[in-house]
Design an enzyme around this catalytic site. Structure first.
Site, PDB file in Angstrom:
ATOM      1  N   LYS A  36       0.812  -1.236   0.000  1.00 23.85           N
ATOM      2  CA  LYS A  36       0.000   0.000   0.000  1.00 23.85           C
ATOM      3  C   LYS A  36       0.835   1.271   0.000  1.00 23.85           C
ATOM      4  CE  LYS A  36      -0.856  -0.014   4.983  1.00 23.85           C
ATOM      5  NZ  LYS A  36      -1.639  -0.662   6.037  1.00 23.85           N
ATOM      6  N   ARG A 129      -8.310   0.036  16.579  1.00 25.98           N
ATOM      7  CA  ARG A 129      -8.671   0.346  15.199  1.00 25.98           C
ATOM      8  C   ARG A 129      -9.697  -0.719  14.809  1.00 25.98           C
ATOM      9  NH1 ARG A 129      -4.522   0.951  10.129  1.00 25.98           N
ATOM     10  NH2 ARG A 129      -5.124  -1.231   9.814  1.00 25.98           N
TER      11      ARG A 129
HETATM   12  C1  LIG Z   1      -0.910  -1.496   6.670  1.00 24.02           C
HETATM   13  C2  LIG Z   1      -1.307  -2.765   7.286  1.00 24.02           C
HETATM   14  C3  LIG Z   1      -0.352  -3.747   7.504  1.00 24.02           C
HETATM   15  C4  LIG Z   1       1.112  -3.552   7.200  1.00 24.02           C
HETATM   16  O1  LIG Z   1       1.694  -2.705   8.157  1.00 24.02           O
HETATM   17  P1  LIG Z   1       3.261  -2.331   8.077  1.00 24.02           P
HETATM   18  O2  LIG Z   1       3.481  -1.507   9.296  1.00 24.02           O
HETATM   19  O3  LIG Z   1       3.430  -1.556   6.817  1.00 24.02           O
HETATM   20  O4  LIG Z   1       4.018  -3.581   8.083  1.00 24.02           O
HETATM   21  C5  LIG Z   1      -0.767  -4.945   8.055  1.00 24.02           C
HETATM   22  N1  LIG Z   1      -2.065  -5.161   8.371  1.00 24.02           N
HETATM   23  C6  LIG Z   1      -3.022  -4.224   8.174  1.00 24.02           C
HETATM   24  C7  LIG Z   1      -4.421  -4.539   8.551  1.00 24.02           C
HETATM   25  C8  LIG Z   1      -2.677  -2.994   7.625  1.00 24.02           C
HETATM   26  O5  LIG Z   1      -3.618  -2.082   7.432  1.00 24.02           O
END
Ligand SMILES: *Cc1c(COP(=O)(O)O)cnc(C)c1O
Length: 354
Positions: A36, A129
């Protein structure tokens, strides 16, 4: 050559991916590589796949669509909007969920497409969250999921260190394992995947405290920054400069450090404060708030100070620098995670793969 540009060192990203996959392999943890922050860049995703991640994961359906031609399972990370459930079923193999209303629609869309859609049910262990917070509610939702013909409950998962900055500890992982075992016992089913979190779980692996039942992590940040976000420490033998921003100087002039005239509001409705340092040599780079925030930039020339920004201008104090900059020169910056994310999102910033 067009500027501003972000230069991406794919071999450094490849190296980081190798190190992190190896680290996870020791604990039998599969890595879902999260794309992302790089807007689903197929070039970077291909590196992850080449190095052996088990799937690609993204929070935006537009990004997942860009990865359509890479033949590997895809995970949808953000809880699906009801309005995008059909695309989620079309383009991904598994999604993270917490709302039974949405899961029922995913089921219906999957049946229409003659598919079974996998879900990982998200549990909130205190980061506040996404995820179901009350344990009784988890069991009630599982009971309903098991009746749905288009859905397979592939696993349960948790996400920490995102909103509440809660650290993934051994205790938090054990809580997730207990919920899994209760579900397995209550419903006489097997839960295949325990998705323990994101890059912030890496310290648990490094300290060898990760329980063996956790078999998946969803990792983005650490692959591209070589850093874990829980304590913000660098990961050994990884690169922290896989990305560089290059911006071009469009003006160099000597000017006073305090504006001349009656002070009102700046371009963003704020009253600026200035310190008088006398006449200073200043440079303007052609990049602005539309593309990046100054707090996400790390100057390679450490003798330059960032003075501020407007929508399309970045204003620098270059008076202390030993480099004799001229108009047309390029200023180079390192980036943090959010900086990479913003620059990738800006269509005005060209992407160059090295
Ligand atoms: C963005 C995200 C991740 C990845 O997080 P990083 O800190 O980039 O490793 C994993 N799980 C969810 C649900 C996310 O939104």
């Amino acid at each position: 050559m067009p500027y501003p540009r972000i230069e991406i060192d794919l071999e450094k990203i490849r190296h980081n991916t190798r190190i992190i996959i190896e680290m996870c392999k020791e604990f039998n943890i599969q890595v879902a590589a999260v794309t992302k922050a790089v807007c689903g860049s197929p070039e970077i995703a291909q590196i992850y796949v080449d190095e052996g991640v088990s799937m690609l994961a993204d929070s935006r359906i537009e990004n997942i669509r860009k990865l359509k031609y890479i033949n590997i399972p895809k995970m949808f990370l953000r809880l699906p909007m009801i309005s995008e459930c059909d695309e989620v079923v079309e383009l991904t193999d598994v999604s993270l969920n917490s709302e039974i209303k949405t899961i029922k629609i995913l089921s219906q869309k999957a049946i229409e497409r003659g598919k079974i859609h996998n879900i990982i049910l998200m549990i909130d262990l205190g980061d506040l969250r996404e995820g179901i917070f009350k344990e009784e509610l988890v069991f009630a939702v599982v009971e309903e999921i098991l009746l749905l013909k288009g859905i397979k409950l592939l696993g349960i998962g948790v996400n920490l260190t995102c909103f509440g900055a809660v650290i993934p500890t051994r205790e938090k992982m054990d809580e997730l394992i207990q919920i899994k075992e209760k579900i397995e016992e209550k419903f006489e089913i097997k839960i295949e995947i325990l998705s323990g979190g994101n890059s912030s779980n890496i310290p648990l692996i490094q300290s060898k405290k990760m329980p063996k039942q956790i078999n998946q992590l969803r990792i983005g940040d650490a692959l591209i920054t070589g850093r874990e976000p829980a304590y913000f420490t660098l990961i050994n033998d990884t690169y922290h400069d896989c990305f560089k921003l290059k911006a071009e100087i469009i003006e160099i002039q000597e000017k006073p450090s305090i504006p001349i005239g009656e002070i009102g509001f700046d371009a963003f409705g704020k009253k600026p404060i200035f310190v008088d340092k006398g006449i200073r040599k200043r440079a303007i780079c052609a990049i602005g708030k539309q593309d990046i925030n100054t707090e996400d930039l790390i100057l390679e020339d450490q003798k330059i100070d960032i003075l501020g920004q407007s929508s399309d201008h970045l204003i620098l104090d270059i008076d202390n620098s030993s480099n004799m900059y001229v108009v047309g020169d390029i200023i180079s910056f390192n980036l943090n995670y959010v900086g990479i994310l913003r620059l990738f999102t800006s269509e005005y910033v060209k992407k160059f793969y090295l």
